[in-house]
Write a protein that holds these residues in place. Structure first.
Motif, PDB file in Angstrom:
ATOM      1  N   ALA A 159       3.437  -7.481   4.611  1.00  0.00           N
ATOM      2  CA  ALA A 159       4.733  -8.062   4.958  1.00  0.00           C
ATOM      3  C   ALA A 159       5.877  -7.498   4.131  1.00  0.00           C
ATOM      4  CB  ALA A 159       4.676  -9.582   4.785  1.00  0.00           C
ATOM      5  N   ILE A 160       5.646  -7.168   2.857  1.00  0.00           N
ATOM      6  CA  ILE A 160       6.758  -6.830   1.969  1.00  0.00           C
ATOM      7  C   ILE A 160       6.956  -5.328   1.749  1.00  0.00           C
ATOM      8  CG2 ILE A 160       6.576  -9.033   0.769  1.00  0.00           C
ATOM      9  CD1 ILE A 160       5.227  -7.566  -1.563  1.00  0.00           C
ATOM     10  N   ALA A 161       5.983  -4.497   2.120  1.00  0.00           N
ATOM     11  CA  ALA A 161       6.074  -3.062   1.841  1.00  0.00           C
ATOM     12  C   ALA A 161       7.005  -2.367   2.822  1.00  0.00           C
ATOM     13  CB  ALA A 161       4.684  -2.430   1.899  1.00  0.00           C
ATOM     14  N   GLY A 162       7.566  -1.231   2.394  1.00  0.00           N
ATOM     15  CA  GLY A 162       8.382  -0.418   3.286  1.00  0.00           C
ATOM     16  C   GLY A 162       9.552   0.231   2.586  1.00  0.00           C
ATOM     17  N   SER A 163      10.091   1.253   3.225  1.00  0.00           N
ATOM     18  CA  SER A 163      11.192   2.033   2.649  1.00  0.00           C
ATOM     19  C   SER A 163      12.487   1.233   2.608  1.00  0.00           C
ATOM     20  CB  SER A 163      11.404   3.316   3.464  1.00  0.00           C
ATOM     21  OG  SER A 163      10.270   4.154   3.403  1.00  0.00           O
ATOM     22  N   ASP A 164      13.326   1.595   1.653  1.00  0.00           N
ATOM     23  CA  ASP A 164      14.626   0.960   1.437  1.00  0.00           C
ATOM     24  C   ASP A 164      15.592   2.055   1.008  1.00  0.00           C
ATOM     25  OD1 ASP A 164      16.837  -0.489   0.527  1.00  0.00           O
ATOM     26  OD2 ASP A 164      15.835  -1.139  -1.318  1.00  0.00           O
ATOM     27  N   THR A 165      16.638   2.277   1.787  1.00  0.00           N
ATOM     28  CA  THR A 165      17.562   3.380   1.496  1.00  0.00           C
ATOM     29  C   THR A 165      18.265   3.217   0.153  1.00  0.00           C
ATOM     30  OG1 THR A 165      19.284   2.222   2.746  1.00  0.00           O
ATOM     31  CG2 THR A 165      17.979   3.882   3.930  1.00  0.00           C
ATOM     32  N   ALA A 166      18.306   1.986  -0.358  1.00  0.00           N
ATOM     33  CA  ALA A 166      18.953   1.761  -1.657  1.00  0.00           C
ATOM     34  C   ALA A 166      18.012   2.044  -2.832  1.00  0.00           C
ATOM     35  CB  ALA A 166      19.460   0.324  -1.742  1.00  0.00           C
ATOM     36  N   ASP A 167      16.745   2.275  -2.561  1.00  0.00           N
ATOM     37  CA  ASP A 167      15.764   2.548  -3.606  1.00  0.00           C
ATOM     38  C   ASP A 167      15.091   3.877  -3.280  1.00  0.00           C
ATOM     39  OD1 ASP A 167      13.742   2.651  -5.460  1.00  0.00           O
ATOM     40  OD2 ASP A 167      12.878   0.698  -4.980  1.00  0.00           O
ATOM     41  N   THR A 180      11.333   4.653  -2.775  1.00  0.00           N
ATOM     42  CA  THR A 180      10.610   4.191  -1.590  1.00  0.00           C
ATOM     43  C   THR A 180      10.778   5.131  -0.390  1.00  0.00           C
ATOM     44  OG1 THR A 180      12.439   2.851  -0.698  1.00  0.00           O
ATOM     45  CG2 THR A 180      10.977   1.798  -2.314  1.00  0.00           C
ATOM     46  N   ALA A 181      11.333   6.310  -0.601  1.00  0.00           N
ATOM     47  CA  ALA A 181      11.619   7.212   0.526  1.00  0.00           C
ATOM     48  C   ALA A 181      10.392   7.481   1.386  1.00  0.00           C
ATOM     49  CB  ALA A 181      12.195   8.529  -0.003  1.00  0.00           C
ATOM     50  N   ALA A 192       7.678   5.442   1.556  1.00  0.00           N
ATOM     51  CA  ALA A 192       6.881   4.230   1.752  1.00  0.00           C
ATOM     52  C   ALA A 192       6.462   4.034   3.201  1.00  0.00           C
ATOM     53  CB  ALA A 192       7.646   3.015   1.256  1.00  0.00           C
ATOM     54  N   ASP A 193       7.395   4.249   4.138  1.00  0.00           N
ATOM     55  CA  ASP A 193       7.073   4.009   5.547  1.00  0.00           C
ATOM     56  C   ASP A 193       5.943   4.917   6.035  1.00  0.00           C
ATOM     57  OD1 ASP A 193       8.905   1.993   5.725  1.00  0.00           O
ATOM     58  OD2 ASP A 193      10.388   3.122   6.890  1.00  0.00           O
ATOM     59  N   LYS A 194       5.789   6.080   5.423  1.00  0.00           N
ATOM     60  CA  LYS A 194       4.705   6.985   5.815  1.00  0.00           C
ATOM     61  C   LYS A 194       3.338   6.414   5.461  1.00  0.00           C
ATOM     62  CE  LYS A 194       7.561  11.096   4.876  1.00  0.00           C
ATOM     63  NZ  LYS A 194       7.673  12.307   4.016  1.00  0.00           N
ATOM     64  N   HIS A 195       3.332   5.488   4.526  1.00  0.00           N
ATOM     65  CA  HIS A 195       2.061   4.932   4.042  1.00  0.00           C
ATOM     66  C   HIS A 195       1.866   3.481   4.463  1.00  0.00           C
ATOM     67  CE1 HIS A 195       1.399   8.511   1.582  1.00  0.00           C
ATOM     68  NE2 HIS A 195       2.688   8.449   1.304  1.00  0.00           N
ATOM     69  N   LEU A 196       2.750   2.990   5.338  1.00  0.00           N
ATOM     70  CA  LEU A 196       2.591   1.624   5.819  1.00  0.00           C
ATOM     71  C   LEU A 196       1.401   1.536   6.769  1.00  0.00           C
ATOM     72  CD1 LEU A 196       6.157   0.217   6.544  1.00  0.00           C
ATOM     73  CD2 LEU A 196       4.716  -0.083   4.535  1.00  0.00           C
ATOM     74  N   THR A 197       0.712   0.425   6.675  1.00  0.00           N
ATOM     75  CA  THR A 197      -0.419   0.149   7.553  1.00  0.00           C
ATOM     76  C   THR A 197      -0.652  -1.342   7.531  1.00  0.00           C
ATOM     77  OG1 THR A 197      -2.734   0.729   8.008  1.00  0.00           O
ATOM     78  CG2 THR A 197      -2.124   0.419   5.692  1.00  0.00           C
ATOM     79  N   ASP A 198      -1.543  -1.810   8.356  1.00  0.00           N
ATOM     80  CA  ASP A 198      -2.012  -3.178   8.223  1.00  0.00           C
ATOM     81  C   ASP A 198      -3.043  -3.158   7.102  1.00  0.00           C
ATOM     82  OD1 ASP A 198      -3.183  -5.642   8.309  1.00  0.00           O
ATOM     83  OD2 ASP A 198      -3.810  -5.535  10.411  1.00  0.00           O
TER      84      ASP A 198
END
Length: 496
Positions: free
Chosen positions: A232-240, A243-244, A246-252
């Motif tokens: 629920a909490i993981a993912g990229s954030d343009t302000a950080d 985390t550039a 992070a979205d590439k490594h998102l999964t369930d």
């Protein structure tokens, strides 16, 4: 003293895992907070919480909407911004730091159907103010007590989050870690804690220590719950910027946990990190035997972390603390009396009785003088190389390992406000993962004299899902009996 509990932990876990009524579960958690945190043993794990009507309504709405978390309740460490309450980092200087905004990870949590039930106490300033602190104490929240033994420590700095989950005050909690601050409180409070790869979860609107090492992560009663919260909490954030990718490594992150196996996994034992406590060593050896029976191949490693790694890390943390804290404080929209580390030092000097009765601010003062940019850059390169390329990466590659394991820390020590912490520093290898920024999962592996002890699973960068799967497989293979919170003072368990 015998305490009447609103609901047993076993009954609470059964009700909330089935999640038949999210609103009723939220009310039950708040009843436990009232009975055990505000009253009774007064654990002081929760600083502020929602009222029952609001909590139940939010939980029921999320459940009806069919969102992934379905109205599950989450407590949040009080260095992470939430729109309802001030974010204090435990310091009276930030008592008015009401920003009215959610940290991006909290916004993600709400969108996934999580209910922010309240804020948890922490070691003040995430335990970076003094090298002689008492973990679990803050001027805002007082002293957090361990539900397994209220005269024992909760470790820092996510002390309130660890104690709250262990006490059954919420389905799960958010902690943050720079070096040990998720995994240590999880271990000594007998719960699961996961420090993800730095950059998997946004740090925006979290009171910082170090851009190199800070991360938030889940604390829960099972690996599956921790994985669900991480999803629920993981993912990229343009302000950080960290985390550039992070979205590439998102999964369930819960996918495959139920069938994950240790069969054929080569498990590297950091034997030097087992330490000098024979009871911890025996418990750890029993955990290794469980893994061996489950099909793992146990590989003993001859490795000692280089001494210079710790010195380099300290330089990095002190330099980044002064820089990163000023950026956070300067950007707060709240009317707060401090905007720099120097301001924070001056505030403490002006409020000695409230802020520094038990310990000083030597690390703050040292950080204010740590200004050599070239020395900092060298220290960061050295620490990252020693912990990463020449540490975890080399151990995994040369020994063809899936994971590194060690005890997380020893059992909780007696809390001593006068003299500060006195934990057994010979146990654990968490600094390797913290400095490298790699994932580190701790799972309960049993108890020493009735006090919980966790086992650490450490892996390569971005192999977060793998660590959760290995941890879940161990969880099923575990044969040790786990400690149950007593909500009283420590007493020697009866001999078998």
């Amino acid at each position: 003293m015998k305490i009447a509990l609103p609901a047993s932990l076993a009954a609470l876990a059964l009700a909330t895992s089935a999640h038949a009524d999210a609103g009723a579960a939220a009310r039950t958690y708040l009843e436990r907070i009232a009975a055990l945190d505000d009253d009774g043993p007064s654990l002081n794990a929760v600083i502020v919480s929602l009222d029952p009507e609001t909590a139940a309504a939010e939980a029921q709405a999320a459940e009806r909407a069919g969102l992934p978390l379905g109205g599950r309740t989450v407590l949040v460490k009080d260095n992470v911004e939430t729109r309802e309450w001030p974010t204090t980092a435990g310091s009276l200087a930030l008592a008015g730091n009401r920003t009215g905004r959610d940290a991006p990870l909290i916004a993600r949590l709400r969108r996934a159907g999580g209910v922010v039930l309240g804020k948890t106490n922490l070691s003040e300033w995430a335990n970076i103010r003094s090298s002689n602190s008492t973990s679990g104490w803050s001027a805002v929240g007082g002293l957090t007590r361990n539900p397994h033994a209220i005269d024992r420590n909760t470790c820092g700095s996510s002390s309130g989050s660890g104690a709250a989950v262990a006490a059954g005050f919420a389905w799960a909690a958010i902690g943050t870690e720079t070096d040990g601050s998720i995994t240590c409180p999880a271990s000594v409070n007998g719960i699961v804690g996961f420090k993800p790869t730095v950059g998997l979860v946004s740090r925006t609107h979290i009171v910082p220590i170090s851009a190199s090492q800070d991360t938030a992560g889940p604390m829960a009663r099972s690996v599956e719950d921790a994985a669900l919260l991480l999803s629920a909490i993981a993912g990229s954030d343009t302000a950080d910027l960290a985390t550039a990718d992070a979205d590439k490594h998102l999964t369930d992150f819960t996918a495959g946990l139920a069938t994950a196996s240790l069969a054929g996994k080569r498990v590297g034992v950091l034997r030097s990190a087992v330490g000098n406590d024979r009871k911890v060593a025996a418990l750890f050896d029993a955990a290794l035997a469980d893994m061996r029976r489950a099909g793992a191949e146990i590989v003993e490693l001859d490795y000692d972390p280089p001494e210079e790694m710790g010195a380099a890390e300290l330089t990095v943390l002190l330099y980044e603390l002064r820089r990163d804290l000023a950026a956070y404080l300067g950007g707060s929209p709240a009317e707060i009396p401090i905007r720099t580390l120097a301001d924070a030092i001056a505030f403490d000097d002006a409020h000695v009785e409230q802020e520094m009765r038990w310990f000083g601010q030597g690390l703050f003062e040292q950080a204010e003088k740590t200004t050599d940019a070239e020395a900092y850059r060298k220290a960061r390169a050295d620490s990252l190389r020693l912990a990463g390329a020449e540490g975890i990466d080399k151990l995994l590659a040369e020994n063809r390992l899936a994971v590194l394991v060690a005890p997380t820390v020893g059992p909780a020590w007696t809390t001593d406000l006068v003299n500060g912490d006195h934990y057994n520093g010979s146990i654990g290898a968490g600094s390797l993962a913290a400095i490298a920024g790699y994932p580190h999962l701790t799972v309960p592996m049993g108890a020493v004299e009735g006090l919980p002890v966790g086992i650490s699973f450490i892996g390569a960068k971005w192999r977060d899902a793998d660590m959760l799967q290995i941890g879940a497989a161990y969880e099923r293979a575990r044969s040790a009996k786990l400690a149950v919170p007593s909500f009283g003072r420590w007493q020697p368990p009866a001999t078998q």
